[in-house]
Motif scaffolding. Structure first.
Motif, PDB file in Angstrom:
ATOM      1  N   CYS A  63       6.679 -24.337 -51.296  1.00 11.35           N
ATOM      2  CA  CYS A  63       6.701 -25.768 -51.557  1.00 11.35           C
ATOM      3  C   CYS A  63       6.677 -26.626 -50.296  1.00 11.35           C
ATOM      4  N   CYS A  64       7.264 -26.155 -49.195  1.00 11.26           N
ATOM      5  CA  CYS A  64       7.291 -26.954 -47.976  1.00 11.26           C
ATOM      6  C   CYS A  64       5.889 -27.336 -47.536  1.00 11.26           C
ATOM      7  N   ALA A 127      14.809 -25.280 -45.187  1.00 11.66           N
ATOM      8  CA  ALA A 127      16.005 -24.436 -45.269  1.00 11.66           C
ATOM      9  C   ALA A 127      15.638 -22.960 -45.400  1.00 11.66           C
ATOM     10  N   CYS A 128      14.549 -22.678 -46.135  1.00 13.34           N
ATOM     11  CA  CYS A 128      14.159 -21.284 -46.357  1.00 13.34           C
ATOM     12  C   CYS A 128      13.905 -20.551 -45.045  1.00 13.34           C
ATOM     13  N   CYS A 159      14.928 -29.676 -47.586  1.00 15.32           N
ATOM     14  CA  CYS A 159      14.375 -28.807 -48.619  1.00 15.32           C
ATOM     15  C   CYS A 159      13.661 -29.658 -49.654  1.00 15.32           C
ATOM     16  N   PRO A 160      12.416 -30.012 -49.456  1.00 14.20           N
ATOM     17  CA  PRO A 160      11.633 -29.851 -48.231  1.00 14.20           C
ATOM     18  C   PRO A 160      11.879 -31.015 -47.280  1.00 14.20           C
TER      19      PRO A 160
HETATM   20  S1  SF4 Z   1      13.003 -25.091 -47.971  1.00 16.06           S
HETATM   21 FE1  SF4 Z   1      12.922 -25.870 -50.074  1.00 16.06          FE
HETATM   22  S2  SF4 Z   1      10.942 -26.933 -50.173  1.00 16.06           S
HETATM   23 FE2  SF4 Z   1      10.870 -25.582 -48.385  1.00 16.06          FE
HETATM   24  S3  SF4 Z   1       9.957 -23.675 -49.093  1.00 16.06           S
HETATM   25 FE3  SF4 Z   1      12.174 -23.458 -49.262  1.00 16.06          FE
HETATM   26  S4  SF4 Z   1      12.649 -24.057 -51.360  1.00 16.06           S
HETATM   27 FE4  SF4 Z   1      10.589 -24.837 -50.903  1.00 16.06          FE
END
Ligand code: SF4
Lengths: 247, 115
Positions: A63-64, A127-128, A159-160
């Protein structure tokens, strides 16, 4: 300060009964390049050229990357920083890890990183890629932060993260590039410490063939779904019903 | 196909190194330790990691040669590297490309609470 003492074993300023866990120390090897005289103006010009044309690799695994894609668009317009997205690691010098990285993706990510020409930089986005994010507590496959795989220069929390946050990270990275010196280049080169041996593991045909959906285990939908769609239920699945009720 | 388990400090390939290239091989494993120089390595620390690698590969004898089993060896080896770091046998390289302290920040520990 203790942490910067020349040797890790220097315990002079520690009271008895204390020790340093995870010590840090400057490298003991010196490189020829670091003894040369390089004019700082040459350094500055060289750095200015590099920081004004950071080419990020088009890399997105979750998603980022949607936010990163927004950054490429005209509203946030990251071309004004001299960033041009590149689709080949050979032409890129910035890797923005946008999205969750799994253990299956890890070798591919490390390979992409190794294929990029030096000097190269990594921004961990989201964050991931810092700690595993929402997958950090129970996922069997998510990597708990890309700094467990490759060196990371800047972390972007969120996030994101919003595109503005990425712009902020890029400005921080430009500051880092601006303070670098060619004298330190030798320290960033890779050092291989190869060790080779034979093994007694059993050679098997590849298990990751990309065809697991065709193996048959995934061809029938779950029973509840089949019932509600009015599909005929095979005997084998109907036999499973008592178990289902227990749950 | 070459299988591999690559994490920051432990790269394992089912290959041999010839002419500075990895050549896939079914009966050899090649281990590469910390190519990005996050740590300062001493000869003894390297030998300890190689010995631990030998032990893990010997213990895995007879199992399937798959990504999963390689990763298992790789992650056990990462834990071993971390132990070396906590004992002070290796230390973070302050001149590395990016100082991430990826295995925990340096800290002062009272001897009792150690381990
Ligand atoms: S940090 Fe949040 S938005 Fe980014 S890839 Fe991970 S779950 Fe998806």
């Amino acid at each position: 300060m203790v942490l910067n003492s020349p040797t890790a074993n220097n315990k002079v300023s520690l009271i008895p009964g204390e020790k340093i866990a995870n010590p840090s120390a400057p490298p003991t090897v010196t490189h020829g390049l670091s003894e040369n005289v390089i004019l700082t103006t040459v350094d500055d010009l060289y750095n200015w050229c590099r920081l004004s044309s950071l080419f990020p690799l088009l890399y997105g695994t979750a998603c980022c990357f949607i936010e990163f894609a927004a950054l490429i668009g005209s509203r946030f317009d990251f071309d004004r920083f001299g960033l041009l997205p590149r689709a080949s690691p050979r032409q890129a010098d910035l890797l923005i890890t946008a999205g969750t990285v799994t253990m299956k993706m890890a070798p591919a990510l490390v390979r992409l990183y190794e294929q990029m020409p030096d000097p190269k930089y990594v921004i961990a986005m989201g964050a991931c890629t810092i700690t595993g994010g929402m997958f950090s507590s129970d996922s069997p496959s998510a990597v708990r932060g890309v700094d467990k795989l490759i060196p990371v220069d800047v972390y972007i929390p969120g996030c994101p993260p919003r595109p503005e946050a990425i712009i902020d990270a890029i400005i921080k990275l430009r500051k880092k590039v601006a303070t670098e010196s060619m004298q330190d280049r030798a320290y960033t080169l890779q050092t291989h410490r190869f060790y080779e041996r034979s093994h007694d593991l059993k050679v098997v045909p590849p298990i990751l063939t990309g065809r697991y959906l065709q193996t048959g285990a995934h061809s029938a939908p779950p029973k509840v779904l089949m019932e509600s769609m009015g599909m005929p239920i095979s005997e084998a699945i109907a036999e499973l019903a008592p178990e289902d009720k227990e749950i | 196909m070459m299988l591999k388990s690559t994490t920051r400090h432990v790269h394992i390939y089912t290959a041999i190194v010839a002419n500075n290239e990895l050549v896939p091989s079914d009966d050899k494993l090649t281990l590469d330790i910390d190519p990005d120089n996050e740590f300062n390595w001493s000869e003894d620390a390297l030998k300890a990691v190689y010995a631990e690698f030998d032990r893990l590969v010997d213990a895995a004898a007879g199992e399937d040669l798959t990504d999963y089993n390689l990763r298992r060896i790789g992650s056990d080896l990462e834990h071993f590297v971390r132990q070396l770091l906590q004992q002070g046998a290796i230390s973070y390289n302050l001149k590395s490309r990016a100082l991430n302290y990826s295995m925990g920040l340096p800290r002062v520990e009272a001897e009792e609470s150690a381990g």
